[in-house]
Write an enzyme that holds these catalytic residues in place. Sequence first.
Site, PDB file in Angstrom:
ATOM      1  CG  PHE A   1      -1.944   1.200   1.288  1.00  0.00           C
ATOM      2  CD1 PHE A   1      -3.154   0.961   0.381  1.00  0.00           C
ATOM      3  CD2 PHE A   1      -1.215   2.685   1.618  1.00  0.00           C
ATOM      4  CE1 PHE A   1      -3.993   2.283   0.583  1.00  0.00           C
ATOM      5  CE2 PHE A   1      -1.827   3.874   2.195  1.00  0.00           C
ATOM      6  CZ  PHE A   1      -3.861   3.289   0.999  1.00  0.00           C
TER       7      PHE A   1
ATOM      8  CG  ASP B   1       5.417   3.482   1.286  1.00  0.00           C
ATOM      9  OD1 ASP B   1       6.230   4.036   2.684  1.00  0.00           O
ATOM     10  OD2 ASP B   1       4.718   3.827   1.001  1.00  0.00           O
TER      11      ASP B   1
ATOM     12  CE  LYS C   1       0.163   5.887   7.764  1.00  0.00           C
ATOM     13  NZ  LYS C   1      -1.233   6.304   8.341  1.00  0.00           N
TER      14      LYS C   1
END
Length: 398
Positions: A135, A222, A251
């Site tokens: 994702f 990522d 995040k």
Amino acid sequence: MTAFIEAASPHVMNTYGRVPIALERGQGCRVWDVNGKQYLDALGGIAVNTLGHNHPKLVPALQDQVAKLIHTSNYYHVPGQETLAKLLTERSKMTNVFFCSTGLEANEAAIKIARKYGVDKGIAKPVIVVYEHAFHGRSIATMTATGNPKVRDGFGPLLDGFLRVPVNDYEALQQATAGNPDVVAVMMEPIQGEGGLHPMRIEYMQQVRALCDANGWLMMFDEVQAGMGRTGKWFAHQWAGIIPDVMTLAKGLGSGVPIGAVVAHGKAATVLQPGNHGSTFGGNPLAMRAGIETIRIMEEDGLLAHTTKVGDHLKATLQKELAEVKGVVDVRGQGLIIGIELNKPCGALLGRGAEAGLLFSVTADTVVRLVPPLIMTEAEADEVVAKLKPLIVQFLSE
């Protein structure tokens, strides 16, 4: 006694399947809803609230910055950008940083770096290797790189230029790329967050690093969810003792203030030049202060070692308590990114958790995900298990 307030958002676009509560304030690893009910936060804003809520060192720093400058633009130098970029490059052993506002934007920029890197070498149609279960976001490019069909379906033709391979299968990677002169990069999550908490094995990451070196490809990590100390090291790939060419962050980097970053190294560091990429909000003074203070506080408070200690305790306790529970497939993860895989879809647990005063999420339909603030104590970890185990046992018995 105040009247009960129903959580509803009739004027907000209906893009989320929400738990019917509305949160009003927080302290540490606790949050309270508008009706005064308390919850233990084992989700941390989906791995965002690194320092928990209302941190006594972070809040005054952000208040100070808001009173000075929130935003200027990238027409001008922003001193905080250089400060935060230096902190990140020193801890990653990488070269330079581009700042944006989200993980999606960071991954979009990484894809652009890989494509331009290929085009600059004379490759007309560059190909990026991506993974099953991955994702990377919900833009057209990052959605194409994402492995979940539910994210991709319904949005018309996807982009060309992505080659998907299985996780941790080096032979499959070799076979899929053999003789393909258009491959320019391999893009992976060291621990797949939204894809069900699947970790890349250390030896696999090392093999991919060597393969990229041998072929002149970029290795791109990522680290949007697994980075910023969540596994007990600054970045999850560091457990493999390697340095990537590109790394994306977001995040937890700003402890709740929107921020994204692309950290580049070596040949990837000079691919983007003026006019190739940009961001209006990226790198603004408030976001930079949040990132700087997050790193400063993490180091002052020893949160990397703390995360390893509490995370090991939480995982071991979950494994012990759920070992004999029929229907629990696996408990996996590292540090404070932990997944509990069940043998059936378990989205219904979200609402039950909230009723029991515990916040967590379900990812890949069957995996309970725990990504609490890195300040969580062992006592709070035990409380997570005490609240979560009966919910899982009851759910699996139905």
